[in-house]
Design an enzyme around this catalytic site. Structure first.
Site, PDB file in Angstrom:
ATOM      1  N   HIS A 143     -18.879 -35.881 174.930  1.00 57.61           N
ATOM      2  CA  HIS A 143     -18.615 -37.290 175.578  1.00 57.61           C
ATOM      3  C   HIS A 143     -19.596 -38.376 175.243  1.00 57.61           C
ATOM      4  CE1 HIS A 143     -17.794 -39.718 179.285  1.00 57.61           C
ATOM      5  NE2 HIS A 143     -19.057 -40.186 179.046  1.00 57.61           N
ATOM      6  N   GLU A 144     -20.949 -38.145 174.903  1.00 53.93           N
ATOM      7  CA  GLU A 144     -21.549 -39.250 174.360  1.00 53.93           C
ATOM      8  C   GLU A 144     -21.634 -39.219 172.980  1.00 53.93           C
ATOM      9  OE1 GLU A 144     -23.415 -40.495 176.498  1.00 53.93           O
ATOM     10  OE2 GLU A 144     -23.000 -38.955 178.214  1.00 53.93           O
ATOM     11  N   HIS A 147     -18.829 -41.712 172.709  1.00 52.76           N
ATOM     12  CA  HIS A 147     -19.215 -43.126 172.937  1.00 52.76           C
ATOM     13  C   HIS A 147     -19.627 -43.710 171.503  1.00 52.76           C
ATOM     14  CE1 HIS A 147     -18.658 -43.699 177.253  1.00 52.76           C
ATOM     15  NE2 HIS A 147     -19.451 -42.866 177.684  1.00 52.76           N
ATOM     16  N   GLU A 221     -15.174 -44.788 179.712  1.00 51.07           N
ATOM     17  CA  GLU A 221     -15.570 -43.371 180.222  1.00 51.07           C
ATOM     18  C   GLU A 221     -14.281 -42.653 179.991  1.00 51.07           C
ATOM     19  OE1 GLU A 221     -18.424 -42.190 180.829  1.00 51.07           O
ATOM     20  OE2 GLU A 221     -19.354 -44.156 180.356  1.00 51.07           O
TER      21      GLU A 221
END
Length: 298
Positions: A143-144, A147, A221
């Site tokens: 997830h990071e 980003h 997100e």
């Protein structure tokens, strides 16, 4: 909610004081800020300048405020796994491997920051390392990394710069109109009412600008969750969010990087408009609606 509004008002007051000083200095040097073109140029420099200074110092600030320790040489099997996982995911996402760091915090959390896709930092809390299994932690790392690959930090800085410029210009243009209607001062200069009006409008328009920025933050997100599903597997990402849903408490992340954490505080009513993250149940449902081909890691 009161604490957030108080912080917002205090921040705007500080910005107004600084802006007033800069305006006074410029006017002392003969710059006519009554001209809309000059005002727009000044607002753009001021609005984008703050956003990009924040972006360029984001890694340093994140390390300083969280006490994150960058892993330069793995000292344990767990650190070796962290480095190897982030490197593999970064290669799959087509970006340079971010710095990997660990910071001491009790909650399950992680964040990514940095001035560009190829100059970034991914940090995880000690609470995450203790509270998640490897599959769940892998999904959070993905997830990071997503980003970073999506360029979210740069995009947020651009959006904030545009919004800052919009607030500065619109508050002063509307302030002039209202002050002119009320009479202003006898010599044609802005009356005291102008500065009061601009101060109020800065806060009102700034609040709306924050709502726009937080809308984008929530949207990114969902994109990062989808990216994590591609990099680590949808089931792992769903499991990670479910774990967060069951254990997530108040974040200890400082406000400078709180919006880049894996999750954020849940608010109700109008407070939802100032949430940096969607509710976890909405993120889980969005993942479950993804195309069935998103099943395993790349």
């Amino acid at each position: 909610m009161f604490k957030r509004i108080s912080l917002f008002l205090a921040t705007n007051l500080a910005v107004m004081v600084l802006l007033g000083i800069v305006l006074s200095v410029l006017q002392a040097f003969g710059v006519n800020l009554g001209d809309n073109g000059t005002l727009l140029m000044f607002a753009a420099v001021f609005g984008f300048g703050g956003a990009f200074i924040s972006l360029m110092t984001s890694k340093w600030m994140a390390k300083r405020t969280t006490g994150a320790q960058v892993i330069t040489q793995a000292r344990s099997e767990g650190e070796q796994w962290l480095l190897a996982t982030v490197k593999r995911q970064a290669e799959a996402a087509g970006i340079a491997t971010p710095e990997v760091a660990v910071y001491d915090a009790p909650e399950i959390n992680a964040f990514a920051t940095g001035p560009s896709r190829n100059n970034s930092l991914v940090a995880v809390s000690t609470g995450l390392l203790r509270g998640m299994d490897r599959d769940e932690a892998e999904a959070v790392l993905a997830h990071e990394v997503s980003h970073v690959a999506n360029g979210d930090m740069v995009t947020m800085a651009l959006i904030q710069g545009v919004l800052n410029t919009f607030v500065i210009v619109l508050a002063r243009v509307v302030g002039r109109v209202i002050d002119g209607y009320l009479g202003g001062s006898r010599d044609g200069a802005p009356g005291i009412g102008y500065y009061v009006i601009v101060f109020v409008l800065d806060m009102v328009f700034g609040l709306f600008a924050s709502m726009i920025a937080m809308w984008f933050s929530r949207h990114r997100e969902f994109r990062a969750d989808a990216g994590a599903a591609q990099l680590a597997g949808r089931d792992k990402m769903v499991a990670a969010l479910q774990r967060l849903s069951a254990t997530y408490g108040a974040s200890t992340l400082p406000k400078q990087v709180a919006a880049f954490g894996i999750s954020g505080a849940v608010r109700h009513g109008l407070g939802r408009l100032l949430m940096s993250h969607p509710p976890l149940e909405e993120r889980i449902e969005a993942l479950r609606r993804l195309d069935g081909s998103v099943r395993t890691a790349l």
